[in-house]
Design an enzyme around this catalytic site. Structure first.
Site, PDB file in Angstrom:
ATOM      1  CE  LYS A  52      -3.723  -2.624   2.075  1.00 57.00           C
ATOM      2  NZ  LYS A  52      -4.417  -3.068   3.298  1.00 57.00           N
ATOM      3  CD  GLN A  96      -3.199  -4.648   6.442  1.00 60.72           C
ATOM      4  OE1 GLN A  96      -3.125  -3.666   5.702  1.00 60.72           O
ATOM      5  NE2 GLN A  96      -3.863  -5.738   6.078  1.00 60.72           N
ATOM      6  CG  ASP A 119      -9.144  -0.348   4.720  1.00 59.84           C
ATOM      7  OD1 ASP A 119      -8.962  -0.666   3.522  1.00 59.84           O
ATOM      8  OD2 ASP A 119      -8.342  -0.626   5.628  1.00 59.84           O
TER       9      ASP A 119
END
Ligand code: NDP
Length: 291
Positions: A52, A96, A119
């Site tokens: 990412k 994460q 997200d």
């Protein structure tokens, strides 16, 4: 059979974003900034976060990686999220997953400002998505929709079977595929571990999205001729012949299933790169809203 090449589609999205970011710079506007939080040192999570951050570099975004030891108290993590929420330079925050067991993921997701939740896991964004309102759509299902769009895969009126009902993949995927959009307008069946006639349902599917996390679960006898198969699964299996010590396996037995398909995603190189491309897109949108 044709390959739904996620690397290629993701590259096209990143190339477009790169041009748009360059334009923002020319206009003296704010450049997108993604902040990623990584707790502990899980090998897979390290790889995903590194990918990412690398994607941010590629498209010209600013990125910040915040690392914590696995035993960080929950309250400290929540404080960091709050700090990033309050930082006007940060457009997107991702934590994460999975997090260590002592931290409640729900609390952390809920703490992220929905306007920075790139997200797309915050209940506000999920609720908006359900109602078809503009929102940050969870990166993996969003990436799959972008992939289907890129390769102009026909979805209207098709029967899609989604295997897996997690909040981050299966459920949002089923909502997006059933929404009145293109891609979309599918009739969707969502399956889980209690589904009794999974094979029969899969055999009726024009589109199968396999997101259960069981390597090579979907076999050729479960797939009808001409189906579109999207393999979300990523499992690391030990492989001492490789330098990394592992190989990646999807949820679909690619070699036997592929000859029956009209389209299929490979693993790796299918959904994975699209998840990152969708995250970049969400971050760009977040920044643009501020600009
Ligand atoms: P979860 O473990 O959260 O969910 C798995 C789902 O599959 C559950 O709903 C479960 O049912 C269902 N399931 C498990 N076994 C069966 C079975 N035998 N038959 C039918 N359904 C079953 O996983 P995630 O959704 O987070 O991830 C799924 C896979 O996708 C994983 O391999 C993950 O690594 C991968 N992934 C890949 C991404 C990418 O970018 N490519 C991004 C995110 C995930 P129940 O609810 O009843 O338990």
């Amino acid at each position: 059979m044709e390959i739904l090449d996620g690397k290629k589609a993701a590259q096209a999205i990143k190339d477009e974003l790169k041009m748009e970011v360059a334009q923002l710079a020319v206009e003296g506007k704010k450049i997108p900034h993604l902040a990623a939080i990584l707790v502990g040192n899980n090998g897979a999570s390290e790889t995903y976060v590194a990918a990412k951050v690398k994607a941010c570099d590629e498209v010209g975004f600013k990125s910040t990686l915040v690392r914590f030891e696995a035993d960080i108290p929950s309250v400290k993590l929540l404080e960091k999220v709050q700090e990033l929420n309050n930082d006007p330079d940060v457009d997107g925050i991702l934590v994460q997953l999975p997090l260590p067991k002592h931290i409640r993921e729900r609390d952390v997701i809920d703490a992220i400002d929905p306007d920075k939740d790139v997200d797309g896991f915050h209940p506000v964004n999920i609720g908006k998505m359900l109602q078809g309102l503009p929102s940050f759509v969870p990166a993996t299902p969003h990436g799959i929709m972008l992939l289907l769009e890129h390769f102009k895969v026909e979805t209207k009126g098709k029967h899609a079977v989604v295997v897996g009902r997690s909040n981050i993949v299966g459920r949002p995927m089923s909502i997006l595929l059933s929404s009145n959009s293109n891609p979309g307008n599918c009739t969707v069946t969502i399956c889980h571990s209690h589904t009794q006639n999974l094979k029969e349902l899969c055999l009726q599917a024009d589109i199968i999205v396999a997101a259960l996390g069981k390597p090579e679960f979907v076999t050729a006898d479960m797939v009808k001729e001409g189906a579109v198969v999207v393999d979300v699964g990523i499992t690391r299996l030990e492989d001492s012949t490789r330098k990394s010590g592992f190989k990646l396996k999807g949820d679909v037995q690619f070699d036997t299933v592929a000859p029956k398909c009209s389209w299929i995603t490979p693993v790796p190189g299918g959904v994975g790169p699209m998840t990152i491309a969708a995250l970049m897109k969400n971050t760009f949108v977040s920044c643009k809203m501020k600009n």
